[in-house]
Enzyme design. Structure first.
Site: not given
Ligand code: 1HE
Length: 251
Positions: A102, A122, A15, A125
């Site tokens: 963070e 953020e 993840k 989202r």
């Molecule tokens: C997740 C998350 C997540 C991946 N929560 N499940 N964060 C984001 O908005 C970033 C979201 N993630 C991404 O943009 C990408 O995953 C990455 C650029 C980080 C990596 O890409 P990649 O191609 O290597 O991986 P992927 O295929 O997107 O992800 C693999 C799996 O991880 C996939 O799940 P699967 O069940 O389809 O295998 C994704 O859904 C999962 N995954 N990131 C849940 N963040 C206290 S406030 C803080 C506020 C924030 O942090 S906002 C930013 C949130």
């Protein structure tokens, strides 16, 4: 542990090390253990990325109040990294995104490799930073740059991150853990009291008045210098038993 350096690996690579509630508690346990047992710590991410931030799948189910409590818990745990007895070195690679940035911002030193990219998605989202980013990350890069990143959702590369103060080092791909361990091992040889003062006092200074800061500095300076450990270290230098300051590149 590597000698007296604690090695804390984020271990949810499937993840992308997204930070769930359980993940935060596991991190809290590792940090507490390191604070007791180690002289410095390294945090790194297993898998292709350092950390994808908040686990968005958990967040959708939460009430507003649960969200506040969750954010406050992140603040507590990251605060134990920011203000403690030992320095933390974050080894970054791949995505350092949202809550991942963070988390990295709570460490004292960040080492990025060339694959590292930083983003604060953020806004896209529909949420806001909640892991201390509006305080810590904003102080590192400045409000204007953070505002730009949050409004536009842009990603920045490792070199830009270094220029923007998000990393103090950029190393070749795959080398950030090695470099962070080297730096942590070096910091671990410092007097504990000096490290404590650097970690706990320097970040607070900008919030003090100039006069208060200078007075505080005099007390800490004298308090550290009159400790038995400092005396022993000063004598060791005067008796030429320890290394001089090396020129850059000379180790
Ligand atoms: C997740 C998350 C997540 C991946 N929560 N499940 N964060 C984001 O908005 C970033 C979201 N993630 C991404 O943009 C990408 O995953 C990455 C650029 C980080 C990596 O890409 P990649 O191609 O290597 O991986 P992927 O295929 O997107 O992800 C693999 C799996 O991880 C996939 O799940 P699967 O069940 O389809 O295998 C994704 O859904 C999962 N995954 N990131 C849940 N963040 C206290 S406030 C803080 C506020 C924030 O942090 S906002 C930013 C949130």
């Amino acid at each position: 542990m590597r000698g007296n350096v604690a090695l804390v690996g984020l271990n949810r690579p499937e993840k992308r090390n997204a930070i769930s509630d359980r993940f935060v508690e596991a991190l809290a346990d590792a940090v507490e253990r390191a604070r007791r047992e180690a002289k410095a710590g390294v945090i790194f991410g297993n898998g292709r990325h350092f950390c994808a931030g908040l686990d968005l799948s958990e967040h959708v189910k939460k009430s507003a109040f649960e969200g506040v409590e969750g954010s406050r818990r992140w603040h507590e745990v990251f605060g134990r990294i920011e203000f403690g007895p030992i320095p933390w070195f974050c080894a970054l690679h791949g995505a350092v995104v949202g809550g991942g940035l963070e988390l990295a911002s709570s460490a004292q030193v960040r080492v990025a490799d060339e694959t590292t990219f930083f983003a604060l998605p953020e806004g896209q989202r529909g949420i806001f930073v909640g892991g201390g980013g509006s305080v810590r990350t904003a102080r590192l890069m400045g409000v204007a740059r953070m505002t730009d990143m949050m409004l536009t959702g842009r990603s920045i590369d490792a070199d830009t991150g270094e220029r923007w103060n998000l990393a103090q080092y950029v190393v070749p791909a795959g080398k950030s853990v090695e470099k962070a361990l080297e730096l942590a091992a070096r910091a671990a040889t410092n007097a504990e009291l000096s490290n404590y003062a650097v970690i706990n006092v320097l970040p607070r200074m900008p919030e003090m008045s100039r006069d208060d800061g200078l007075l505080m500095e005099s007390f800490i300076s004298s308090f550290t210098a009159t400790s038995p450990e400092a005396e022993e270290r000063l004598i060791a230098f005067l008796e030429k038993r320890v290394a001089k300051v090396a020129a850059p590149g000379g180790g």
